[in-house]
Design a protein around this motif. Structure first.
Motif, PDB file in Angstrom:
ATOM      1  N   ALA A   1     114.154  19.029  99.577  1.00 46.83           N
ATOM      2  CA  ALA A   1     113.482  20.318  99.328  1.00 46.83           C
ATOM      3  C   ALA A   1     112.652  20.738 100.527  1.00 46.83           C
ATOM      4  O   ALA A   1     112.606  21.926 100.881  1.00 46.83           O
ATOM      5  N   LYS A   2     112.013  19.775 101.181  1.00 45.60           N
ATOM      6  CA  LYS A   2     111.142  20.097 102.320  1.00 45.60           C
ATOM      7  C   LYS A   2     111.950  20.633 103.495  1.00 45.60           C
ATOM      8  O   LYS A   2     111.445  21.433 104.299  1.00 45.60           O
ATOM      9  N   ALA A   3     113.205  20.222 103.626  1.00 46.85           N
ATOM     10  CA  ALA A   3     114.031  20.687 104.738  1.00 46.85           C
ATOM     11  C   ALA A   3     114.238  22.195 104.702  1.00 46.85           C
ATOM     12  O   ALA A   3     114.550  22.799 105.733  1.00 46.85           O
ATOM     13  N   CYS A   4     114.053  22.805 103.535  1.00 40.77           N
ATOM     14  CA  CYS A   4     114.203  24.258 103.401  1.00 40.77           C
ATOM     15  C   CYS A   4     112.860  24.969 103.374  1.00 40.77           C
ATOM     16  O   CYS A   4     112.806  26.174 103.110  1.00 40.77           O
ATOM     17  N   ALA A   5     111.779  24.257 103.624  1.00 42.63           N
ATOM     18  CA  ALA A   5     110.432  24.838 103.583  1.00 42.63           C
ATOM     19  C   ALA A   5     109.811  24.783 104.967  1.00 42.63           C
ATOM     20  O   ALA A   5     110.365  24.207 105.909  1.00 42.63           O
ATOM     21  N   ASP A   6     108.634  25.392 105.104  1.00 44.43           N
ATOM     22  CA  ASP A   6     107.918  25.360 106.375  1.00 44.43           C
ATOM     23  C   ASP A   6     107.449  23.952 106.697  1.00 44.43           C
ATOM     24  O   ASP A   6     106.984  23.215 105.816  1.00 44.43           O
ATOM     25  N   TYR A   7     107.548  23.586 107.970  1.00 43.03           N
ATOM     26  CA  TYR A   7     106.972  22.332 108.431  1.00 43.03           C
ATOM     27  C   TYR A   7     105.543  22.586 108.901  1.00 43.03           C
ATOM     28  O   TYR A   7     105.197  23.675 109.342  1.00 43.03           O
ATOM     29  N   THR A   8     104.719  21.576 108.811  1.00 39.77           N
ATOM     30  CA  THR A   8     103.339  21.687 109.278  1.00 39.77           C
ATOM     31  C   THR A   8     103.299  21.540 110.795  1.00 39.77           C
ATOM     32  O   THR A   8     104.061  20.769 111.378  1.00 39.77           O
ATOM     33  N   GLY A   9     102.393  22.299 111.438  1.00 37.46           N
ATOM     34  CA  GLY A   9     102.306  22.289 112.886  1.00 37.46           C
ATOM     35  C   GLY A   9     102.082  20.900 113.456  1.00 37.46           C
ATOM     36  O   GLY A   9     101.248  20.140 112.968  1.00 37.46           O
ATOM     37  N   VAL A  10     102.834  20.573 114.504  1.00 39.81           N
ATOM     38  CA  VAL A  10     102.766  19.251 115.119  1.00 39.81           C
ATOM     39  C   VAL A  10     101.389  18.984 115.730  1.00 39.81           C
ATOM     40  O   VAL A  10     100.831  17.894 115.593  1.00 39.81           O
ATOM     41  N   LEU A  11     100.817  19.974 116.408  1.00 39.73           N
ATOM     42  CA  LEU A  11      99.543  19.745 117.085  1.00 39.73           C
ATOM     43  C   LEU A  11      98.441  19.431 116.083  1.00 39.73           C
ATOM     44  O   LEU A  11      97.585  18.576 116.336  1.00 39.73           O
ATOM     45  N   GLU A  12      98.440  20.115 114.948  1.00 42.20           N
ATOM     46  CA  GLU A  12      97.444  19.827 113.923  1.00 42.20           C
ATOM     47  C   GLU A  12      97.623  18.412 113.375  1.00 42.20           C
ATOM     48  O   GLU A  12      96.638  17.694 113.132  1.00 42.20           O
TER      49      GLU A  12
ATOM     50  N   GLY B   1     106.944  14.569 108.445  1.00 40.60           N
ATOM     51  CA  GLY B   1     105.781  14.792 109.286  1.00 40.60           C
ATOM     52  C   GLY B   1     105.718  13.721 110.364  1.00 40.60           C
ATOM     53  O   GLY B   1     106.504  12.760 110.377  1.00 40.60           O
ATOM     54  N   ARG B   2     104.763  13.877 111.276  1.00 34.54           N
ATOM     55  CA  ARG B   2     104.646  12.953 112.394  1.00 34.54           C
ATOM     56  C   ARG B   2     104.279  11.547 111.908  1.00 34.54           C
ATOM     57  O   ARG B   2     103.403  11.357 111.059  1.00 34.54           O
ATOM     58  N   ALA B   3     104.951  10.555 112.505  1.00 35.42           N
ATOM     59  CA  ALA B   3     104.693   9.169 112.130  1.00 35.42           C
ATOM     60  C   ALA B   3     103.249   8.769 112.417  1.00 35.42           C
ATOM     61  O   ALA B   3     102.652   7.985 111.667  1.00 35.42           O
ATOM     62  N   GLU B   4     102.671   9.327 113.499  1.00 36.90           N
ATOM     63  CA  GLU B   4     101.290   8.975 113.838  1.00 36.90           C
ATOM     64  C   GLU B   4     100.328   9.338 112.707  1.00 36.90           C
ATOM     65  O   GLU B   4      99.427   8.558 112.372  1.00 36.90           O
ATOM     66  N   LEU B   5     100.516  10.513 112.116  1.00 42.99           N
ATOM     67  CA  LEU B   5      99.623  10.928 111.038  1.00 42.99           C
ATOM     68  C   LEU B   5      99.909  10.140 109.768  1.00 42.99           C
ATOM     69  O   LEU B   5      98.979   9.743 109.048  1.00 42.99           O
ATOM     70  N   ARG B   6     101.170   9.891 109.473  1.00 43.58           N
ATOM     71  CA  ARG B   6     101.492   9.144 108.255  1.00 43.58           C
ATOM     72  C   ARG B   6     100.940   7.722 108.318  1.00 43.58           C
ATOM     73  O   ARG B   6     100.438   7.198 107.317  1.00 43.58           O
ATOM     74  N   GLU B   7     100.993   7.115 109.487  1.00 40.58           N
ATOM     75  CA  GLU B   7     100.432   5.774 109.640  1.00 40.58           C
ATOM     76  C   GLU B   7      98.905   5.795 109.533  1.00 40.58           C
ATOM     77  O   GLU B   7      98.300   4.923 108.890  1.00 40.58           O
ATOM     78  N   ALA B   8      98.284   6.799 110.147  1.00 42.83           N
ATOM     79  CA  ALA B   8      96.822   6.908 110.059  1.00 42.83           C
ATOM     80  C   ALA B   8      96.382   7.148 108.620  1.00 42.83           C
ATOM     81  O   ALA B   8      95.397   6.567 108.148  1.00 42.83           O
ATOM     82  N   LEU B   9      97.114   8.000 107.894  1.00 39.42           N
ATOM     83  CA  LEU B   9      96.757   8.289 106.507  1.00 39.42           C
ATOM     84  C   LEU B   9      96.960   7.066 105.612  1.00 39.42           C
ATOM     85  O   LEU B   9      96.152   6.810 104.713  1.00 39.42           O
ATOM     86  N   ALA B  10      98.028   6.323 105.844  1.00 41.38           N
ATOM     87  CA  ALA B  10      98.264   5.125 105.022  1.00 41.38           C
ATOM     88  C   ALA B  10      97.082   4.166 105.134  1.00 41.38           C
ATOM     89  O   ALA B  10      96.615   3.612 104.133  1.00 41.38           O
ATOM     90  N   GLY B  11      96.588   3.971 106.362  1.00 37.30           N
ATOM     91  CA  GLY B  11      95.437   3.097 106.543  1.00 37.30           C
ATOM     92  C   GLY B  11      94.173   3.666 105.937  1.00 37.30           C
ATOM     93  O   GLY B  11      93.425   2.960 105.241  1.00 37.30           O
TER      94      GLY B  11
END
Length: 468
Positions: A331-342, A147-157
């Protein structure tokens, strides 16, 4: 040899047979209209144009048009050409059957959904605009399966601050909802050579189904007033728990059992999956921190925006032990990715403080709703017990002796009210007394008092007799 054609700029492909040409053309046009490929009001080509496209005689096309006009599929008006007629849509019976489980009653008190009318649309749009204004071009590519690094960093905080989670952005994986997250975990657990996964004896029906689809066997744990009974775990590959607020019975997992769960994981090599589905909503007690902080190497934290914002966003997150990151990403590489804009919008919503403000406002609103529900039930309905209300978005209402869940379901249906029956959530273990599960978050504010009144009526008034 069949002819093919495309009309009016619409990407539509229709085969016309080489025998019984007129009948074949009529059938092709009917099917195109019936299926919606030719929408109502669309102007079809003139008979001369279509005949030239298909290499047919103009009279053949004109006669086919005439027949379809006579049948009501097409409308011909002088000076405006021939158009697809307006038709009353006929609902496919298969579609109706498939959607039946999702039919909405007028008043919906089933658990699992927040008040969708409270979605912070204006603040969300503003966050989206801000995130789009700085959108890096590379964000529109396939990107990192985490997923996007921006969201992962925001979620970690955010998770560290609000839920006590010990999270490194590199160990967070963004998923398209809770279901995908749990399915990804189950897909990597069989590598541990175990055949079963522990679940709470009362849980969401999706849990055992997801586990079974991964080729594993659900292993129900008894649930009592201290939460799941951890001592019954043996050699399972993992266990799925709702420790902060057990769904649907309502207790928190006792401190001793939290410790027992992480000790079991450390000793057996199993994984604890912590479903923190409503961790932000605490009313009558101090917030219960995430269990993941006790043993980040043995506990997977699974969170979601479905209760705080809306399930339609399809945003959830896994906080993984280091050893599980690569297997889950494979496993995730074979699954749907979550929309970038969301993802980028949620990241901006969190870092700007909008997410915290929204949760505080919803916590206050849901607490008021809970209080209204408890007052109505305890004052107007004799012999019921309302429990599991210190947190979350639902209450467990244990019924008076002699009253069945099925009977209350009938009474509720007659009043246009949907409620959850406890038996729907039983996966195994000991039976609980008959009860209903009331979600007090879903009805919009203007409908909440009406929903509550109908619930009281369903609990206190016998059902209408069947028609003679």
């Amino acid at each position: 040899m069949p002819g093919t054609w495309a009309i009016s700029g619409v990407d539509l492909h229709v085969d016309v047979g080489s025998t019984r040409v007129r009948g074949s053309l009529e059938a092709a046009l009917r099917e195109a209209i019936r299926s919606g490929r030719l929408p109502e009001g669309l102007r079809v080509p003139s008979s001369r144009q279509l005949a030239a496209d298909l290499g047919l005689a103009r009279n053949t096309v004109a006669d086919a048009y005439g027949q379809l006009v006579a049948e009501g599929w097409l409308v011909a008006r002088q000076g405006s050409g021939t158009r697809v007629a307006r038709r009353v849509p006929q609902r496919d019976t298969r579609e109706a059957a498939a959607s039946a489980p999702f039919a909405r009653a007028r008043y919906d008190l089933r658990p699992g959904t927040p008040d969708l009318s409270s979605f912070p649309a204006s603040a969300w749009i503003a966050a989206m605009r801000r995130s789009l204004s700085t959108l890096p071009v590379e964000a529109l590519g396939y990107g990192d399966p985490r997923g996007r690094a921006e969201l992962r960093e925001a979620l970690a905080g955010y998770l560290g601050r609000a839920r006590g989670v010990r999270a490194d952005p590199a160990g967070i994986v963004i998923c398209s909802g809770f279901t995908q997250g749990l399915a990804l975990l189950c897909s990597v657990l069989p590598a541990r050579a175990a055949s079963s996964v522990g679940i709470e004896g009362y849980c969401l029906p999706a849990f055992p189904e997801i586990i079974s689809r991964a080729g594993l066997r659900p292993f129900p744990l008894p649930v009592d007033e201290q939460g799941a009974v951890i001592e019954t775990l043996t050699d399972q590959a993992g266990v799925v728990l709702t420790p902060a607020h057990q769904f649907p019975l309502g207790p928190s997992l006792a401190p001793s059992r939290r410790s027992a769960a992480v000790d079991w994981a450390a000793d057996s090599g199993g994984i604890v999956v912590e479903d923190d589905y409503d961790g932000e909503f605490r009313y009558d007690r101090h917030p219960v921190g995430a269990m993941q902080a006790l043993a980040p190497d043995h506990v997977v934290y699974l969170g979601t925006a479905s209760k705080t914002l809306a399930p339609g966003l399809r945003l959830a997150w896994l906080v993984l032990p280091d050893a599980l990151v690569e297997p889950v990403l494979t496993a995730k590489a074979c699954a749907d990715y979550t929309g970038v804009l969301e993802q980028l919008t949620l990241a901006e919503f969190i870092t700007s403080g909008g997410y915290d403000r929204h949760i505080r406002a919803r916590r206050l609103a849901y607490r008021r709703r809970r209080d209204m529900l408890v007052r109505a039930l305890t004052s107007d309905v004799p012999d019921v017990a309302v429990t599991g209300i210190a947190a979350g978005l639902h209450a467990l209402v244990t019924l008076p002796g002699g009253v069945s869940e099925e009977e209350i379901g009938v009474r509720a249906d007659q009043r246009g009210l949907a409620v959850g029956r406890l038996a729907q959530y039983r996966a195994g273990g000991d039976d609980h007394a008959p009860a209903i599960v009331v979600g007090y978050a879903a009805p919009p504010a203007h409908a909440y008092s009406g929903a509550g009144a109908r619930l009281v009526a369903a609990l206190t008034t016998a059902p209408h007799p069947p028609p003679s």
